[in-house]
Scaffold this motif. Sequence first.
Motif, PDB file in Angstrom:
ATOM      1  N   LEU A 344     -32.505 -10.882  30.949  1.00  0.00           N
ATOM      2  CA  LEU A 344     -32.276  -9.444  31.086  1.00  0.00           C
ATOM      3  C   LEU A 344     -33.432  -8.772  31.818  1.00  0.00           C
ATOM      4  O   LEU A 344     -33.229  -7.911  32.672  1.00  0.00           O
ATOM      5  CB  LEU A 344     -32.077  -8.809  29.708  1.00  0.00           C
ATOM      6  CG  LEU A 344     -30.788  -9.174  28.977  1.00  0.00           C
ATOM      7  CD1 LEU A 344     -30.797  -8.623  27.548  1.00  0.00           C
ATOM      8  CD2 LEU A 344     -29.576  -8.642  29.727  1.00  0.00           C
ATOM      9  N   LYS A 345     -34.655  -9.168  31.514  1.00  0.00           N
ATOM     10  CA  LYS A 345     -35.823  -8.544  32.149  1.00  0.00           C
ATOM     11  C   LYS A 345     -35.883  -8.845  33.636  1.00  0.00           C
ATOM     12  O   LYS A 345     -36.408  -8.063  34.413  1.00  0.00           O
ATOM     13  CB  LYS A 345     -37.110  -9.015  31.459  1.00  0.00           C
ATOM     14  CG  LYS A 345     -37.344  -8.365  30.111  1.00  0.00           C
ATOM     15  CD  LYS A 345     -38.750  -8.575  29.606  1.00  0.00           C
ATOM     16  CE  LYS A 345     -39.042 -10.019  29.296  1.00  0.00           C
ATOM     17  NZ  LYS A 345     -40.365 -10.166  28.637  1.00  0.00           N
ATOM     18  N   GLU A 346     -35.326  -9.966  34.054  1.00  0.00           N
ATOM     19  CA  GLU A 346     -35.396 -10.357  35.458  1.00  0.00           C
ATOM     20  C   GLU A 346     -34.493  -9.512  36.345  1.00  0.00           C
ATOM     21  O   GLU A 346     -34.756  -9.356  37.534  1.00  0.00           O
ATOM     22  CB  GLU A 346     -35.032 -11.842  35.601  1.00  0.00           C
ATOM     23  CG  GLU A 346     -36.107 -12.783  35.083  1.00  0.00           C
ATOM     24  CD  GLU A 346     -35.680 -14.236  35.170  1.00  0.00           C
ATOM     25  OE1 GLU A 346     -34.565 -14.482  35.695  1.00  0.00           O
ATOM     26  OE2 GLU A 346     -36.423 -15.114  34.719  1.00  0.00           O
ATOM     27  N   GLY A 347     -33.416  -8.989  35.789  1.00  0.00           N
ATOM     28  CA  GLY A 347     -32.502  -8.208  36.623  1.00  0.00           C
ATOM     29  C   GLY A 347     -31.677  -7.251  35.805  1.00  0.00           C
ATOM     30  O   GLY A 347     -30.443  -7.299  35.820  1.00  0.00           O
ATOM     31  N   LEU A 348     -32.352  -6.356  35.116  1.00  0.00           N
ATOM     32  CA  LEU A 348     -31.676  -5.501  34.144  1.00  0.00           C
ATOM     33  C   LEU A 348     -30.586  -4.639  34.771  1.00  0.00           C
ATOM     34  O   LEU A 348     -29.470  -4.560  34.267  1.00  0.00           O
ATOM     35  CB  LEU A 348     -32.704  -4.608  33.439  1.00  0.00           C
ATOM     36  CG  LEU A 348     -32.189  -3.780  32.259  1.00  0.00           C
ATOM     37  CD1 LEU A 348     -31.663  -4.681  31.167  1.00  0.00           C
ATOM     38  CD2 LEU A 348     -33.298  -2.893  31.729  1.00  0.00           C
ATOM     39  N   ALA A 349     -30.894  -3.978  35.883  1.00  0.00           N
ATOM     40  CA  ALA A 349     -29.938  -3.033  36.474  1.00  0.00           C
ATOM     41  C   ALA A 349     -29.396  -3.479  37.822  1.00  0.00           C
ATOM     42  O   ALA A 349     -28.603  -2.761  38.423  1.00  0.00           O
ATOM     43  CB  ALA A 349     -30.587  -1.661  36.615  1.00  0.00           C
ATOM     44  N   GLN A 350     -29.809  -4.644  38.286  1.00  0.00           N
ATOM     45  CA  GLN A 350     -29.333  -5.112  39.578  1.00  0.00           C
ATOM     46  C   GLN A 350     -27.816  -5.260  39.571  1.00  0.00           C
ATOM     47  O   GLN A 350     -27.221  -5.717  38.592  1.00  0.00           O
ATOM     48  CB  GLN A 350     -29.985  -6.450  39.937  1.00  0.00           C
ATOM     49  CG  GLN A 350     -31.478  -6.348  40.234  1.00  0.00           C
ATOM     50  CD  GLN A 350     -32.090  -7.703  40.510  1.00  0.00           C
ATOM     51  OE1 GLN A 350     -31.375  -8.690  40.639  1.00  0.00           O
ATOM     52  NE2 GLN A 350     -33.417  -7.746  40.593  1.00  0.00           N
ATOM     53  N   LYS A 351     -27.220  -4.902  40.689  1.00  0.00           N
ATOM     54  CA  LYS A 351     -25.760  -4.898  40.783  1.00  0.00           C
ATOM     55  C   LYS A 351     -25.148  -6.250  40.380  1.00  0.00           C
ATOM     56  O   LYS A 351     -24.269  -6.298  39.511  1.00  0.00           O
ATOM     57  CB  LYS A 351     -25.345  -4.544  42.218  1.00  0.00           C
ATOM     58  CG  LYS A 351     -23.855  -4.645  42.477  1.00  0.00           C
ATOM     59  CD  LYS A 351     -23.529  -4.331  43.919  1.00  0.00           C
ATOM     60  CE  LYS A 351     -22.038  -4.527  44.205  1.00  0.00           C
ATOM     61  NZ  LYS A 351     -21.705  -4.221  45.611  1.00  0.00           N
ATOM     62  N   ASP A 352     -25.611  -7.323  41.004  1.00  0.00           N
ATOM     63  CA  ASP A 352     -25.019  -8.631  40.739  1.00  0.00           C
ATOM     64  C   ASP A 352     -25.228  -9.062  39.294  1.00  0.00           C
ATOM     65  O   ASP A 352     -24.323  -9.654  38.678  1.00  0.00           O
ATOM     66  CB  ASP A 352     -25.600  -9.683  41.689  1.00  0.00           C
ATOM     67  CG  ASP A 352     -25.175  -9.448  43.123  1.00  0.00           C
ATOM     68  OD1 ASP A 352     -24.211  -8.691  43.341  1.00  0.00           O
ATOM     69  OD2 ASP A 352     -25.820 -10.022  44.037  1.00  0.00           O
ATOM     70  N   ARG A 353     -26.419  -8.786  38.746  1.00  0.00           N
ATOM     71  CA  ARG A 353     -26.703  -9.191  37.372  1.00  0.00           C
ATOM     72  C   ARG A 353     -25.805  -8.445  36.389  1.00  0.00           C
ATOM     73  O   ARG A 353     -25.298  -9.035  35.431  1.00  0.00           O
ATOM     74  CB  ARG A 353     -28.174  -8.933  37.037  1.00  0.00           C
ATOM     75  CG  ARG A 353     -29.158  -9.831  37.764  1.00  0.00           C
ATOM     76  CD  ARG A 353     -28.965 -11.300  37.385  1.00  0.00           C
ATOM     77  NE  ARG A 353     -30.004 -12.148  37.938  1.00  0.00           N
ATOM     78  CZ  ARG A 353     -31.102 -12.524  37.289  1.00  0.00           C
ATOM     79  NH1 ARG A 353     -31.300 -12.110  36.055  1.00  0.00           N
ATOM     80  NH2 ARG A 353     -31.983 -13.304  37.872  1.00  0.00           N
ATOM     81  N   VAL A 354     -25.655  -7.146  36.580  1.00  0.00           N
ATOM     82  CA  VAL A 354     -24.819  -6.359  35.669  1.00  0.00           C
ATOM     83  C   VAL A 354     -23.368  -6.826  35.736  1.00  0.00           C
ATOM     84  O   VAL A 354     -22.719  -7.047  34.700  1.00  0.00           O
ATOM     85  CB  VAL A 354     -24.917  -4.858  36.001  1.00  0.00           C
ATOM     86  CG1 VAL A 354     -23.888  -4.056  35.206  1.00  0.00           C
ATOM     87  CG2 VAL A 354     -26.321  -4.339  35.721  1.00  0.00           C
ATOM     88  N   ILE A 355     -22.861  -6.994  36.938  1.00  0.00           N
ATOM     89  CA  ILE A 355     -21.474  -7.439  37.092  1.00  0.00           C
ATOM     90  C   ILE A 355     -21.285  -8.842  36.523  1.00  0.00           C
ATOM     91  O   ILE A 355     -20.277  -9.133  35.854  1.00  0.00           O
ATOM     92  CB  ILE A 355     -21.053  -7.377  38.572  1.00  0.00           C
ATOM     93  CG1 ILE A 355     -20.981  -5.906  39.020  1.00  0.00           C
ATOM     94  CG2 ILE A 355     -19.714  -8.065  38.793  1.00  0.00           C
ATOM     95  CD1 ILE A 355     -20.638  -5.710  40.484  1.00  0.00           C
ATOM     96  N   ASP A 356     -22.261  -9.719  36.757  1.00  0.00           N
ATOM     97  CA  ASP A 356     -22.175 -11.085  36.207  1.00  0.00           C
ATOM     98  C   ASP A 356     -22.153 -11.065  34.681  1.00  0.00           C
ATOM     99  O   ASP A 356     -21.385 -11.814  34.052  1.00  0.00           O
ATOM    100  CB  ASP A 356     -23.358 -11.928  36.689  1.00  0.00           C
ATOM    101  CG  ASP A 356     -23.231 -12.345  38.150  1.00  0.00           C
ATOM    102  OD1 ASP A 356     -22.141 -12.173  38.716  1.00  0.00           O
ATOM    103  OD2 ASP A 356     -24.239 -12.835  38.719  1.00  0.00           O
TER     104      ASP A 356
END
Length: 367
Positions: A344-356
């Motif tokens: 979660l800390k690595e990509g909390l709000a990034q588009k791809d991370r959230v969608i994934d």
Amino acid sequence: MSENINIDEELENLEESQENQDDYNENPPNDIVAYNELRSCADLLRMYQENQLEIQPDFQRDVVWNKAMQTRLIDSLVKQLPIPSLCLSLDYKTQERFVIDGLQRIATVVNFLNVKSEEEWKLARLDDIDERISGKSNLTIKKKYPELFSKIQNTVLPITVLRCDYSKKSHMNYLFTIFHRLNTGGSKLTNQEIRNCIYNGTLNNFLKNIVNRENFINLFDIKENKVYRFSNEELVLRFVSFHTKYEDYNGRLAKFLNDFMEDNKNANETFISNLVDITTRTINLLYETILNNEPLPRLSKATTEAILVGISRNIETLENKTVEELHNLYMELRNDELFSVESLKEGLAQKDRVIDRLTRAIEIFSA
């Protein structure tokens, strides 16, 4: 099944920072006009009473001036001391006004001058203010010292007015940014406190209704005497917006939530009814069945919203599963690598991370 989960402090700080960004870096719309005007205190009261000036009682329900601060403002008006400029927005089509900066000052003036209200309004007893008003009520001051009351009525306050069109999304986005940047005194407003004001309507009423329902209160272990500052309403907003259109998330959380509120500000009865239905069923299934009437453990907001979306997108199937099956799916998500603190800390709000994450939650609960 109660669990004690300690969320990583860094992750909590990241989520809080993400929530309260304004996500707008565009230049102001060129058709918004700013100008200065002077309004007497009596005029502000009249505008409020005639519904020309919107002062929502719950806008800053957890961030209000105490009686001493209110009293010192009235004392400043009596002594004709300088008062910082207020900021209002004005919809030139409807003549509706929002208080952008200065809500507490305006509310104090309105409360003091509104002598026709059912209850008298009493000032604090302080040593450093005019003894004629110290500890007195507004009714007493008006009766005993009418010249002081009139002086306050006639005192003019400087106001910056932003003339705009509330029906234009670009204008509302700009007002959100102005709210966000001007409210720096005292306790700064959260994004959801701002949304509660400028996107007021049927969707906002839905959010405030849901957080007061018994199972929601029990699920999130909400305490009656604790200050939440619209964080619960924002959680529901995050859930329903991602449930409805998470595939359209663009990596800017504040803007994504603002757009959803703007687009559905005055949503029709059918839309709101569908939101009530899916939210109620999701919360009831999670609280009553999966958690066996226990509060949700202390999880990150990203994990919590993923659980809710995963359930809501599969609600028809899940309502027919056994308690054991549901619990196994819930624990599968909890243990998934995408929802680890490190991930979660690595990509909390990034588009791809959230969608994934949300796609994975839906997949897990569809099994």
